[in-house]
Design an enzyme around this catalytic site. Structure first.
Site, PDB file in Angstrom:
ATOM      1  N   ARG A  10       0.832  -1.219   0.000  1.00  0.00           N
ATOM      2  CA  ARG A  10       0.000   0.000   0.000  1.00  0.00           C
ATOM      3  C   ARG A  10       0.862   1.264   0.000  1.00  0.00           C
ATOM      4  O   ARG A  10       0.514   2.255  -0.640  1.00  0.00           O
ATOM      5  CB  ARG A  10      -0.942  -0.002   1.194  1.00  0.00           C
ATOM      6  N   GLU A  33       6.950 -19.019   2.174  1.00  0.00           N
ATOM      7  CA  GLU A  33       6.181 -19.739   3.194  1.00  0.00           C
ATOM      8  C   GLU A  33       6.319 -21.226   2.925  1.00  0.00           C
ATOM      9  O   GLU A  33       6.011 -21.689   1.829  1.00  0.00           O
ATOM     10  CB  GLU A  33       4.717 -19.323   3.148  1.00  0.00           C
ATOM     11  N   SER A  45      -1.780 -16.292   6.060  1.00  0.00           N
ATOM     12  CA  SER A  45      -2.734 -15.323   6.599  1.00  0.00           C
ATOM     13  C   SER A  45      -3.979 -15.982   7.178  1.00  0.00           C
ATOM     14  O   SER A  45      -5.106 -15.660   6.834  1.00  0.00           O
ATOM     15  CB  SER A  45      -3.141 -14.330   5.497  1.00  0.00           C
ATOM     16  N   CYS A  78      -5.928 -18.980  15.944  1.00  0.00           N
ATOM     17  CA  CYS A  78      -6.711 -18.942  17.183  1.00  0.00           C
ATOM     18  C   CYS A  78      -8.091 -19.563  17.008  1.00  0.00           C
ATOM     19  O   CYS A  78      -8.741 -19.927  17.994  1.00  0.00           O
ATOM     20  CB  CYS A  78      -6.851 -17.502  17.674  1.00  0.00           C
ATOM     21  N   ARG A 115      -2.874  -8.024  -4.908  1.00  0.00           N
ATOM     22  CA  ARG A 115      -1.924  -7.179  -4.175  1.00  0.00           C
ATOM     23  C   ARG A 115      -0.529  -7.204  -4.789  1.00  0.00           C
ATOM     24  O   ARG A 115       0.380  -6.549  -4.272  1.00  0.00           O
ATOM     25  CB  ARG A 115      -1.871  -7.591  -2.703  1.00  0.00           C
ATOM     26  N   ALA A 121      -1.771 -12.845  18.398  1.00  0.00           N
ATOM     27  CA  ALA A 121      -2.048 -12.396  17.031  1.00  0.00           C
ATOM     28  C   ALA A 121      -1.960 -10.883  16.859  1.00  0.00           C
ATOM     29  O   ALA A 121      -1.429 -10.401  15.851  1.00  0.00           O
ATOM     30  CB  ALA A 121      -3.431 -12.890  16.604  1.00  0.00           C
ATOM     31  N   ASN A 148       0.373  -8.783  14.155  1.00  0.00           N
ATOM     32  CA  ASN A 148      -0.186  -7.912  13.119  1.00  0.00           C
ATOM     33  C   ASN A 148       0.322  -6.486  13.244  1.00  0.00           C
ATOM     34  O   ASN A 148       0.682  -5.843  12.243  1.00  0.00           O
ATOM     35  CB  ASN A 148      -1.718  -7.944  13.201  1.00  0.00           C
ATOM     36  N   TYR A 206     -22.370   3.731  31.342  1.00  0.00           N
ATOM     37  CA  TYR A 206     -23.344   3.045  32.200  1.00  0.00           C
ATOM     38  C   TYR A 206     -24.714   3.015  31.533  1.00  0.00           C
ATOM     39  O   TYR A 206     -25.198   4.019  31.013  1.00  0.00           O
ATOM     40  CB  TYR A 206     -23.487   3.747  33.557  1.00  0.00           C
TER      41      TYR A 206
END
Length: 499
Positions: A31, A42, A48, A52, A80, A347, A351, A475
């Site tokens: 980006r 990898e 990605s 969890c 991307r 995690a 990130n 509250y």
């Protein structure tokens, strides 16, 4: 972090590891710099993904393993413009030559880099006992582990498909459900997997070396969770060190559904968990005894480790080797309370720090922030959270004089027709009044986890107990009492400190 002339940089950013930290860095770098060459290695097929969520996949609440994937490899490559190379294991890093060497189906690849991120994650730790290599002994550290465990659950239910067999928690009482099984370890994975297996009808025996589960939480939280586990028919063996996983030869094992796992004719299968006081028959064992950072590549390349055993970095995640960064479960972070290095394999940390590295290598150095050791866990109908420093010995070692108070307060207005209670242990420094940490537990949905967020803010800002007492928390009767349990805990502890 040393000064870098970004105008003279070349344009190759190499990342080792395709999960949270690695792909967050790749996405942020893309980006920030559309022209940067980004190469990710990898060794597995998955990237990605939400590890969890694996216990909930095994349990059956999540039906598709693919649903745990945030962004597919194809989306990274095509949308991307990231050169993602799955099935490639990096076997060597040469910081002097600025290259990494990877091995894949196509042979060996030597890839030059200008900036390198190590996001090699952590690996499950097997206890130093005999029998961990037996058939029927599992860990849960990867997508393939989750797939194998779910297949085991399906096989144990008379060969039915999991979707057909999954009938939720009531399955515990069905005659065709299987067991017993053993879970070794009373941390997050151990407890979540105890729930997943019990909910599918297994007779679950949980073994914990220390005298309580969730040792990083307060005693009050641990006791509440342990009591609830017993209510849900999980047999707890606390203060019970596992000495051995005993096995029998496959040919001598009892008849059962055939396994998809490859076995040799003389492969032994687990049949019992052996402790100093007992020998408990089991058909399967899940090892949930923690993780350790994967640091082998870094060590071989002369990259320094810190006092925790994870990779040491500066505030910008740069290691002792120029332009080599480390982030995620393989790397240290700075604790917001002590200011010292810590290892928090969770995690959000991965990130945040991966994203920060992605921005740093494109010309805008970003630190990514410290950590408070914040964590949460759901166990059947109970939720618990912890943050900061709770252990008094650890606090004293960091230079504090800790004092703690535990309170129990209503989670909602007393006249509201629903609600329960929240138990909070709050710890502070006697001399300065600074909040050091907290542990919270409640029924699921009664807000223990979300209430911990206010205390995280207090820890991050160095807030005192008296200042926390005056936090303007929301509250309304359906959500809390006028004095939220966090404020009640601060008032009680503040009273102690003022005496």
């Amino acid at each position: 972090m040393r000064a870098i002339d970004y105008q003279s940089m070349t344009d190759t950013f190499v990342i080792v590891g395709g999960d949270a930290a690695g792909m967050a860095a790749a996405s942020k770098a893309r980006r920030e710099d559309p022209d940067l060459e980004i190469v990710v290695f990898e060794k597995g097929e998955w990237v990605s993904y939400g590890a969890c969520g694996l216990p909930y996949y095994v349990k059956g609440e999540i039906q598709s393993l693919e649903s745990l994937v945030s962004v597919t490899p194809e989306e990274f490559r095509e949308e991307r413009d990231i050169d993602l190379r799955t099935g490639h294991e990096v076997v060597e890093i040469d910081p002097d030559a600025r290259t990494v060497t990877a091995e894949g189906d196509g042979g060996e690849v030597v890839q030059p880099y200008d900036h390198l991120l190590l996001a090699t994650g952590a690996e499950a730790v097997a206890p130093p006992i005999d029998g961990t290599e037996l058939e029927g002994v599992y860990t849960l550290g990867s997508m393939s582990d989750g797939k194998e465990l779910r297949e085991y659950v399906a096989r144990a239910r008379d060969g039915e498909s999991f979707q057909q067999a999954d009938r939720g928690p009531a399955c515990r009482y069905l005659e065709d459900c299987s067991g017993p099984v053993g879970v070794v370890g009373g941390g997050y994975i151990g407890l979540e997997m105890a729930e997943a297996l019990a909910a599918n009808g297994f007779e679950v025996h949980l073994f914990q070396r220390s005298d309580r589960v969730l040792t990083g939480f307060s005693e009050a939280t641990s006791e509440a969770v342990a009591d609830h586990l017993r209510e849900r028919d999980v047999a707890l063996s606390l203060g019970s060190e596992v000495l051995e996983l005993a096995g029998s030869e496959a040919s001598e094992a009892s008849d059962g559904a055939s396994s998809d796992r490859t076995q040799s004719d003389d492969a032994a299968e687990v049949e019992a968990v052996v402790t100093a006081d007992d020998r408990v028959p089991v058909e399967m064992v899940l090892l949930g005894t923690g993780v350790r950072p994967r640091t082998g590549l870094a060590e071989d390349a002369g990259i320094e480790l810190g006092p925790t055993g994870a990779i040491a970095t500066d505030a910008y995640r740069e290691t002792n080797r120029p332009d080599v960064y480390a982030a995620g479960d393989c790397a240290e972070a700075t604790h917001v309370v002590t200011g010292e290095p810590t290892h928090v394999p969770l995690a959000l940390t991965a990130n945040r720090h991966g994203r920060a590295v992605g921005q740093t290598v494109t010309g805008t150095p970003v630190e990514g922030g410290g950590v408070a050791g914040t964590a949460a866990v759901k166990v059947f109908d109970v939720e618990a959270a912890r943050t900061g420093i709770l252990d008094h010995d650890e606090a004293r070692a960091a230079g504090f004089e800790p004092v703690s108070e535990t309170i129990t307060a209503k989670s909602r207005a007393g006249y509201y027709p629903e609600g329960g209670e929240v138990t909070i242990t709050l710890t502070a420094d006697r001399d300065s009044g600074r909040v050091l940490g907290a542990s919270l537990v409640s029924e699921y949905g009664e807000g223990a986890v979300h209430r911990s967020h206010a205390i995280v803010a207090a820890l991050t800002e160095g807030t005192t107990v008296s200042e926390l007492e005056n936090y303007d928390l929301a509250y309304a009767p359906p959500f809390n009492t006028t004095w939220d349990p966090v404020l009640v805990a601060a008032k009680v502890l503040g009273g102690d400190l003022r005496e």
